[in-house]
Design a protein around this motif. Structure first.
Motif, short mmCIF file in Angstrom:
data_model
loop_
_atom_site.label_atom_id
_atom_site.label_comp_id
_atom_site.label_asym_id
_atom_site.label_seq_id
_atom_site.Cartn_x
_atom_site.Cartn_y
_atom_site.Cartn_z
N LYS A 283 0.86 -1.55 0.24
CA LYS A 283 0.16 0.04 0.33
C LYS A 283 0.85 1.30 -0.18
O LYS A 283 0.40 2.23 -1.07
CB LYS A 283 -1.67 0.11 1.31
CG LYS A 283 -1.88 0.70 1.05
CD LYS A 283 -2.97 0.74 2.35
CE LYS A 283 -4.02 2.00 2.23
NZ LYS A 283 -4.97 1.70 3.74
N HIS A 284 1.90 1.27 0.47
CA HIS A 284 3.01 2.20 0.69
C HIS A 284 4.34 2.40 0.06
O HIS A 284 5.65 2.51 0.30
CB HIS A 284 3.22 2.35 2.02
CG HIS A 284 1.99 3.22 2.94
ND1 HIS A 284 1.80 4.44 3.03
CD2 HIS A 284 0.92 2.43 3.70
CE1 HIS A 284 0.23 5.07 3.61
NE2 HIS A 284 0.00 3.49 4.25
N CYS A 292 1.70 1.45 6.58
CA CYS A 292 2.11 2.49 8.04
C CYS A 292 1.46 2.10 9.26
O CYS A 292 0.70 1.34 9.08
CB CYS A 292 1.41 3.72 7.36
SG CYS A 292 0.21 3.93 7.62
N CYS A 296 -4.63 4.79 9.30
CA CYS A 296 -4.61 4.95 7.74
C CYS A 296 -4.39 3.88 7.54
O CYS A 296 -5.25 3.07 6.73
CB CYS A 296 -3.09 5.60 6.76
SG CYS A 296 -2.85 5.29 5.38
N CYS A 297 -3.53 3.01 8.23
CA CYS A 297 -3.68 1.29 7.65
C CYS A 297 -3.86 0.29 9.19
O CYS A 297 -5.31 0.28 9.25
CB CYS A 297 -2.59 0.77 7.27
SG CYS A 297 -1.48 1.20 5.51
ZN LIG Z 1 -0.99 3.49 5.90
#
Ligand SMILES: [Zn+2]
Length: 560
Positions: A283-284, A292, A296-297
């Motif tokens: 995702k990052h 992360c 956010c995650c």
């Molecule tokens: Zn994240």
């Protein structure tokens, strides 16, 4: 004789029974706990300096990972505290490193170094050679070992120092956008320098070898696994925890669900968190890590909040993921469903075969424990009128708001707004959600399970009949019973019974319009997938984690 023969047959069966599980388990089925890279400091929080301190384990190995997470050690140290700095002029004052010149006294770790000509065949050879110089240290620069001397803040200081040492065959190297310097924490003593260009980043593995399960402090939290340092676009240090999946989940679980909750609920949550992580790898990736450490995650803070109970939930489900038609699912979950979950297409418009609404008979067991289980939210006509116009639906004053269609689990599917000119606006899913979301006033839906009451706080509003028309009087109104018999209302009065058995009169006839609408709801969250409080309630009733997951996620399989 006969008995003895039967005894030996039984014995053979027993031995077979003992051996079968061993033969039945092929080595290919063994779970290899994968590595995952979690961003701990990144973006605006990337660091000029990053400290590590041993909690369990002694010292560190400095080196790099290949793409398969195989670690190559280049340098080892028994220091229990080390600091990784970006290779730029860095100042040390009162034990703190900074990129700008501090007030008061300070020492400096400059970005200019003397580099005698030649490379060394091993780190040991470079270390021995470096020891011949005051301020000498080994460096690994794009695949070769070098000796470097000193940390000067400018080229001429380095040139002068080289001359004083009587060196003739050397170069002065300045700041590199990809280099990092490792010091003993709180000092200017350089242990090692690393520059792998843009492709290879410094990795630090705590401990002298892999025999011990290490735990390491970083910024007030304790972590399993190793660390990686990337300088994206030549900037500050992006710090990444390279950790096994199961250890990562141990650092996530207590932030998603209280570690004091029943074990089976925690196990269900562990499978959800693990499935989410596996489904969100990369995702990052543009920042050089997988997930992360924030909402956010999934929130991840290492071992600090992990406990025996939450660890047992992770260990007890190690390697178990949720799949639908063979693919990892997006394991949505929410705090409380208020009595029923909802199908994804009715909330977000996208149909997911495993997110199908279910009536939840369990959660109400523990309703008294759930914060905001019951919620109300009132809106004035002006607020909703402004909101709808702001969303591009041209309307005059809203005079009526009602649920015009329910989903199979009894949640509102469509809400209809009627304005003073009789115009109807019917909204579903995200549009319905957005119409009630007025951030500036702190107003929004507590969940997707609610009803709407209060066509006006003062005076009776009009009565609506099922074709949507208004009537201003109950005079001459007929009602139909369950057998289809039609009877005239005996007077200008009718009563309704709501879901909790409360009886109230219908007061039509004033013809007034309303200016306040109240949503009365239950639950907390988006009603998709697992209800965490429902999982709590199910585990209290004795259900196991797999039963909980199969209840909230439709047609999923649990396994590797
Ligand atoms: Zn994240």
């Amino acid at each position: 004789m006969k008995n003895r023969r039967w005894a030996s047959v039984f014995c053979a069966i027993l031995i077979l029974a003992l051996l079968l599980p061993l033969f039945g388990r092929s080595p290919a089925q063994a779970y290899s706990d994968p590595y995952i890279r979690i961003g701990l400091a990144y973006g605006n929080s990337a660091l000029v300096s990053a400290n590590l301190e041993n909690s369990v384990g002694t010292g560190y190995r400095l080196g790099y990972f290949d793409d398969a997470y195989n670690f190559t050690a280049l340098h080892t140290t028994y220091q229990s505290q080390l600091t990784v700095l970006k290779d730029s002029n860095t100042y040390l004052s009162g034990g703190t490193y900074s990129a700008s010149v501090p007030s008061g006294s300070y020492s400096c770790i400059g970005a200019y170094h003397i580099q005698p000509a030649g490379t060394y065949g091993s780190e040991a050879a470079a270390t021995v050679a470096a020891a011949a110089y005051n301020g000498g240290f080994p460096a690994w620069i794009n695949g070769a070992f070098h000796v470097r001397i000193g940390c000067y803040t400018n080229q001429s200081d380095a040139e002068n120092a080289a001359a004083a040492l009587g060196l003739t065959d050397y170069s002065v190297v300045g700041a590199s956008a990809t280099a990092v310097t490792v010091t003993q924490t709180g000092t200017t003593e350089v242990l090692f320098q690393f520059d792998g260009g843009t492709s290879t980043s410094l990795a630090v593995m705590p401990g002298q070898d892999d025999s011990e399960k290490t735990v390491t402090w970083f910024k007030g939290y304790r972590y399993y696994g190793g660390f990686q340092y990337k300088r994206l676009n030549g900037g500050n240090l992006t710090v990444i925890n390279v950790v096994r999946m199961e250890d990562y989940i141990k650092g996530v679980l207590p932030y998603e669900m209280s570690a004091s909750w029943p074990l089976e609920a925690l196990k269900a949550q562990a499978v959800s968190a693990r499935t989410f992580a596996a489904n969100s790898y990369y995702k990052h990736s543009s920042s050089g890590f997988d997930l992360c450490n924030s909402t956010c995650c999934q929130v991840y803070r290492g071992l600090n909040s992990a406990g025996a109970n939450s660890d047992a939930a992770v260990d007890g489900t190690a390697g178990v993921y949720m799949r639908y038609n063979g693919a990892l699912i997006t394991a949505y979950y929410h705090a409380s469903d208020g009595g029923a979950t909802e199908s994804s297409e009715n909330v977000w418009g996208t149909k997911l075969g495993y997110i199908v609404g279910v009536i939840d008979p369990y959660e109400a067991d523990v309703a008294d424990k759930i914060t905001r289980y019951h919620w109300t939210m009132s809106y004035t006509s002006a607020q909703l009128t402004n909101r709808l116009n702001g969303m591009g639906y041209t309307c005059s004053d809203i005079v009526r708001v009602y649920v015009s269609e329910y989903t199979p689990t009894g949640n509102p599917k469509t809400v209809t707004f009627v304005d003073s000119a009789g115009k109807s606006i019917s909204l579903s899913g995200t549009a319905m959600h957005n119409a009630f979301t007025i951030s500036s006033l702190g107003k929004g839906l507590g969940s997707y399970r609610f009803d709407i009451t209060g066509n006006g706080t003062g005076g009776g509003g009009p009565v609506y009949v099922n074709n949507g028309e208004q009537i201003s009087s109950l005079e001459g109104v007929y009602v139909a019973d369950g057998d289809g018999n039609v009877t005239a209302l005996p007077g200008n009065e009718a009563y309704v019974i709501d879901g909790s058995g409360s009886v109230s009169s219908v007061t039509a006839g004033s013809g007034g319009t309303s200016d306040t609408f109240t949503l009365i709801g239950s639950g907390s969250g988006h009603n998709l997938g697992m209800s965490q409080w429902g999982a709590y309630a199910m585990s209290k009733r004795g259900y196991t984690y797999d039963q909980i997951l199969h209840f909230y996620y439709t047609d999923v399989t649990l396994g590797a």
